[in-house]
Structure formats: structure tokens, C-alpha cells
Design a protein around this motif. Structure first.
Motif, short mmCIF file in Angstrom:
data_model
loop_
_atom_site.label_atom_id
_atom_site.label_comp_id
_atom_site.label_asym_id
_atom_site.label_seq_id
_atom_site.Cartn_x
_atom_site.Cartn_y
_atom_site.Cartn_z
N PHE A 80 10.73 7.68 6.76
CA PHE A 80 10.38 8.56 7.71
C PHE A 80 11.50 8.76 8.66
CE2 PHE A 80 6.68 6.91 5.63
CZ PHE A 80 5.74 7.74 5.69
N ASP A 82 11.78 11.86 10.92
CA ASP A 82 11.93 13.18 12.03
C ASP A 82 12.55 12.61 13.23
OD1 ASP A 82 10.19 14.31 10.12
OD2 ASP A 82 8.53 14.23 11.15
N ARG A 85 10.35 11.05 16.41
CA ARG A 85 9.46 10.29 15.91
C ARG A 85 9.24 9.09 16.99
NH1 ARG A 85 10.36 5.75 13.23
NH2 ARG A 85 7.99 5.71 12.35
N ASP A 132 4.20 7.72 14.69
CA ASP A 132 3.78 8.58 13.69
C ASP A 132 3.18 7.71 12.63
OD1 ASP A 132 6.01 7.44 12.70
OD2 ASP A 132 6.77 9.09 11.73
N LYS A 134 0.04 6.88 11.73
CA LYS A 134 -1.13 7.47 11.23
C LYS A 134 -0.53 8.41 9.79
CE LYS A 134 -5.20 10.40 11.56
NZ LYS A 134 -5.06 11.54 10.81
N LYS A 135 0.55 8.95 10.10
CA LYS A 135 1.17 9.54 9.01
C LYS A 135 1.89 8.66 8.10
CE LYS A 135 4.92 12.95 7.90
NZ LYS A 135 6.20 13.71 8.49
N GLU A 138 -1.21 7.27 6.11
CA GLU A 138 -1.91 8.17 5.15
C GLU A 138 -1.04 8.39 3.92
OE1 GLU A 138 -2.09 11.68 7.68
OE2 GLU A 138 -4.47 11.00 8.49
N THR A 139 0.26 8.32 4.05
CA THR A 139 1.40 8.51 2.99
C THR A 139 1.30 7.27 2.15
OG1 THR A 139 2.85 9.96 4.40
CG2 THR A 139 3.58 8.91 2.13
#
Length: 229
Positions: A80, A82, A85, A132, A134-135, A138-139
Motif C-alpha cells: 500500500f 498511496d 496514506r 488506511d 480498513k482498506k 478488507e484487501t
């Protein structure tokens, strides 16, 4: 003329997505942060990669410091990166995941003051998470939903001896859908990777069910590759 290469200021971190299964519930391991930013927020166990550590070494150290767990096998599953982030600068996070059978040896307690506490929390009751995360969670959840269809990861969440009902429960909870009992049992037994232990459940008030064991050697010998569960 030699080209002058640009300098890079990115920092690398590790975030650990650790799933556990207990009494019909899929759980995620979270910590309550004791440092800014997001002090007092729930978060995935994570921190900065050590200067002289490999990524795998950092993942093991960070999980141990923030939860007390050690010798846990984890796999990288996503990166990750971004730009915004992290509020304090550019931080690229490498996410690891693990699947654990919950029990007395999986009690959690932070060693480092970086975390106030660590808890196993039902994925259906997920609180608001820092950064981030939660992302990232979820991934990771989507990752195991895909893998459980083709690899025997469900057995990593069960005790060594289990019933077919317990096995079906894992598939239903992770897949978030009910499965036909008769079809599920017929399919699982047809693979030839479950060993009938010729034992029954003990200490139950209902009709005791037959206990089975996942035969790793049989699985490797028969398939040695992905199959469709």
C-alpha cells in the motif's frame, strides 16, 4: 557525463493482518495505539521496518512487540503506497497476513508501550481504524476468501481434530453464505484428504459427531497444486 540520481525519502512499514477463528466467529487481531498520530485509535499491528532487518524479520518483531505473539508464519500479500496514506510523510506499507487457531496459547498482550492493548475482535464488529487500515484489512479478507476456494487454508483455523460441521462453519463464515450440508460433505470427502479418526466428540450434550483430521501428506501426494474446494 554521469547522471545524478534523485534522492528518495520514502519510509517502509509493516502491517499485520492476523485472522483467527473461534466459536463460529472470524476474528481480526487489533491494537489500541498509544502514540500519535491516531493515538487511542484501533489499528492493525504495524510499525516501521528496522534499518538492518529484512521485511520478514521486521514483520515477526513488530507482531511480537505489539501483541506478544511469536513464531507466527505470515505471508506478504499486498503493498500500500498511496502518497497521503500517512499524515507524517510518505510511508509505503507491506502487508502480511496469517491464519491462526485460537486458544490459550494465542492470548495477546503488547510488550512495547507503542500499544495500550491488543484484542481479537469479530470482523463483523470492526471499529473505525487508523490510517488506511480498513482498506488493508478488507484487501486481506478478500485474499483469504479467494484462497479458501482453491487451497486448504480452512484447516489452519481449526483444531487438529474437527467435525465436518466445524469445517463447513469456517467456509460459511469466511464466504458469508450458507452451504448445503449434504453437498458440502460429499464434496469434501470426495477429495480424499480427510482422515476419519474413528473417534467421536466428547463432552457434548447433543449427538456426538465423527472427528476428522486433514491429511497434509495425502493432499501433497494427490494434488501438489491448487484444487477447487
Amino acid at each position: 557525463m554521469n547522471e545524478i540520481l534523485p534522492k528518495f525519502d520514502s519510509t517502509f512499514s509493516i502491517d499485520c493482518v492476523v485472522f483467527g477463528f473461534d466459536e463460529g466467529e472470524l476474528k481480526i487481531l487489533l491494537i489500541e495505539r498509544n502514540e500519535e498520530p491516531f493515538k487511542d485509535w484501533w489499528a492493525l499491528p504495524g510499525n516501521i521496518v528496522g534499518e538492518n532487518e529484512s521485511l520478514d524479520q521486521s514483520a515477526g518483531r513488530i507482531l511480537n512487540e505489539l501483541t506478544g505473539l511469536s513464531n507466527i508464519y505470515m505471508e506478504q500479500y499486498y503493498t500500500f503506497g498511496d502518497v497521503n496514506r500517512h499524515p507524517q510523510g510518505r510511508v509505503v506499507s507491506i502487508a502480511y497476513y496469517a491464519l491462526l487457531r485460537l486458544g490459550g496459547d494465542k492470548a495477546v498482550k503488547p510488550i512495547s508501550t507503542y500499544a495500550k492493548k491488543a484484542n481479537w475482535i469479530d470482523v463483523k464488529d470492526l471499529p473505525k481504524l487508523a490510517f488506511d487500515h480498513k482498506k488493508i484489512f478488507e484487501t486481506g479478507l478478500e485474499k483469504i476468501k479467494r484462497r479458501i476456494k482453491h487451497q486448504p487454508i480452512a484447516f489452519e483455523l481449526l483444531p487438529e481434530k474437527f467435525t465436518l460441521t466445524q469445517l463447513q462453519n469456517v467456509y460459511e463464515v469466511i464466504g458469508d453464505k450458507k452451504l448445503d450440508k449434504r453437498n458440502f460433505r460429499k464434496k469434501m470427502l470426495s477429495f480424499g484428504i480427510l482422515k476419519d479418526l474413528e473417534e467421536k466428540q466428547q463432552g457434548v450434550s447433543f449427538r456426538a459427531a465423527t472427528l476428522y483430521k486433514f491429511d497434509k501428506r495425502k493432499y501433497a501426494k494427490l494434488f501438489g497444486k491448487e484444487i477447487s474446494f
